[in-house]
Structures are given as C-alpha cells and as structure tokens.
Design an enzyme around this catalytic site. Structure first.
Site, mmCIF file in Angstrom:
data_model
loop_
_atom_site.group_PDB
_atom_site.id
_atom_site.type_symbol
_atom_site.label_atom_id
_atom_site.label_comp_id
_atom_site.label_asym_id
_atom_site.label_seq_id
_atom_site.Cartn_x
_atom_site.Cartn_y
_atom_site.Cartn_z
ATOM 1 C CG ASP A 63 31.901 33.012 46.766
ATOM 2 O OD1 ASP A 63 32.694 32.120 47.146
ATOM 3 O OD2 ASP A 63 30.827 33.259 47.341
ATOM 4 N NE ARG A 68 40.683 37.034 37.729
ATOM 5 C CZ ARG A 68 40.797 37.328 39.010
ATOM 6 N NH1 ARG A 68 39.750 37.764 39.681
ATOM 7 N NH2 ARG A 68 41.945 37.187 39.637
ATOM 8 C CD GLN A 238 34.045 37.410 37.848
ATOM 9 O OE1 GLN A 238 34.573 36.684 37.019
ATOM 10 N NE2 GLN A 238 34.315 37.293 39.139
#
Length: 289
Positions: A63, A68, A238
């Site tokens: 995932d 990204r 992220q």
C-alpha cells in the site's frame, strides 16, 4: 500506451519482475517509464517524474508503494494498477501471482477505474503565509512526535469551532484512509464511494471525544493550543513537516481524485473479509462467508 512503473526496492524479486515487464512490453504495446529509484535496476526505458506524460501506472510493492505512486500522478486522471508484493496490500489491485493477468487487463482496458477522494492540505505560518501543500490519498496526521505528553488541538469546521481535543494526535482521513491508521485508532470503516472526511483522535484523554464523520465539502482547520513546542504533520505516513504554535493546518477535499484499477470480483467487502478479517475471528477466517 505509456506506463509509469513505481516499485519497492526492498523486494528481493523486483529485478526479475522488472525484466518480465520489459520483455512483455512490446506485445502489450507498452512504453515503460521507471521512477528514479528503479531506473538503474531496469537499465532501459524512460525516467518517470511528476511531469512525465503517462496513460497508466503500475506499482510493485504494498500500500505504501501505491501511495507513493499516487503522489507522482499528482492529480492527473491516470489509472493505477497496484500489484501487491507486501504483507497486506489492502489498496492494491491484485497479488503478485495475478500480475500477468492484471497487466494484460490493463493493456486491454478490461478493468474498472475506481475514483478515490483525495485530501488537499496546507500549513499556514504565523504570518498567514502558506509554506507547505500536500495531497493525501489516505490521511493527514498532526501528532506529538517523540514527546510523551498530550497535545491540545482546536478544530474548526467551515470556520465553526467544534471543540478541543486533548490527545496524542489527530487523524484527518479520506474514506480510503479509514481502513488505515484511523481504523487502528478506533475510527469507523467508510466505503470508498461514500465521500467524506473522518476526524479520529489518537488516544484522547476523555471519553466524550469520539471519531467524527463530516461531509466531503467542508474545510477543516486545526491549531495546536498547547503541547510540545514542535509537532509533526505527516501525510500518508511518508512526507510532512514540523508544526509549531501559531501555525494553522487547513484540510479540504482536493478537486481531482486518484483512480485505482479494480479487477473483476475485487469488491470492497471481499477485501475487508480477506485482508482485515471482517466478520470473522482470528484463526477462523475460513468460516466467514
């Protein structure tokens, strides 16, 4: 068809998968473009950036790799075929064993492009100047970082103060993100087609402050009133930035969704049962129907 390829370098079999894609590309009428981290492994093809014109994207990983890839798509109407080489792969389109069939369906156009709501967020400093902007397919999280103390957040919806949260953090998620960090923090499961914004406090210091589901067209404003001098804002787990007192986080629905490839039979509730054990108990998944 120009196809962007994003992958997780930690997967030991990735070079062989890239070679398989390169070998099959001519028959599929694919022109492949690889993200910078993969280009040296592929040794041919084009380099993929946010500005590279592509018709579709393939992500090779879990995932996180798909998230990204969604950032690289950057609001364009590009279907993303996620191939799961990770542990869970709740967002991905198919497993590694199903990759050949999935790629062929992508080439034929034999799939459903499922639009997923995206959040647009920005950090406003004390001078009312915008200093950061992000798109989030899963969530935007304001949290205390490494400090072992509560943070007091003020939350406004369309300018109306709805309350203050004393908690370790606050998750602002999409329906897609409702099965991620928000779920772990006690938030509700929301179907991807039900466009909404979910507010989920992380370890709130009260029994009265529960998760809240809001209409998708509202604007959420968050300020930190008390807590560590420096907080963190994390986007899709992220990217992000530090956040200090006097700054404001604004989150709203982005105008452009992300389009995820769905193959025949891959329904939302099928994935809930198989990936998250919905409707069953640990060790008894085989009994669920």
């Amino acid at each position: 068809m120009r196809v962007g390829v994003v992958g997780h370098r930690g997967y030991v079999g990735l070079p062989a998968v890239l070679n398989t894609l390169l070998d099959s590309a001519p028959a599929l009428n694919f022109t492949l473009a690889f993200e910078e981290e993969l280009w040296d492994m592929a040794e041919e093809g084009e380099r993929l950036t946010q500005d590279t014109p592509i018709d579709a994207m393939i992500t090779l990983g879990g995932d996180g790799t798909l998230l990204r890839g969604a950032r690289l798509v950057n609001g364009r109407k590009i279907p993303i075929l996620g191939v799961n080489f990770g542990r869970l792969g709740f967002l991905t389109s198919c497993s590694a064993d199903e990759m050949e069939d999935g790629v062929q369906r992508l080439a034929r156009g034999d799939f459903v492009s499922e639009p997923r709501m995206v959040l647009e967020s920005c950090a406003i400093d004390g001078d009312r100047s915008e200093r950061c902007r992000w798109r989030a397919l899963n969530d935007v999280v304001m949290h205390k970082g490494g400090f072992a103390r509560l943070v007091k957040f003020s939350v406004l919806v369309d300018g109306e103060h709805i309350g203050s949260y004393s908690a370790d953090g606050l998750i602002i998620s999409t329906p897609t993100g409702s099965t991620g960090y928000s779920l772990s923090a006690g938030g509700p499961i929301v179907m991807p087609t039900f466009e909404s914004i979910v507010l989920t406090p992380v370890s709130p210091h009260t029994l009265a402050m529960r998760p809240l589901v809001l209409p998708a067209d509202v604007e959420v404003t968050v300020r930190a009133d008390d807590g560590p001098e420096e907080l963190l804002v994390t986007v899709d787990g992220q990217v992000g930035t530090t956040f200090t007192g006097g700054e404001t986080l604004i989150v709203r629905r982005a105008p452009e969704p992300v389009h995820i490839v769905r193959l025949p039979g891959a329904t939302f509730f099928t994935r809930l049962r198989h990936k998250l054990g919905w409707g069953g108990l640990s060790g008894r998944d085989g009994e669920a129907t």
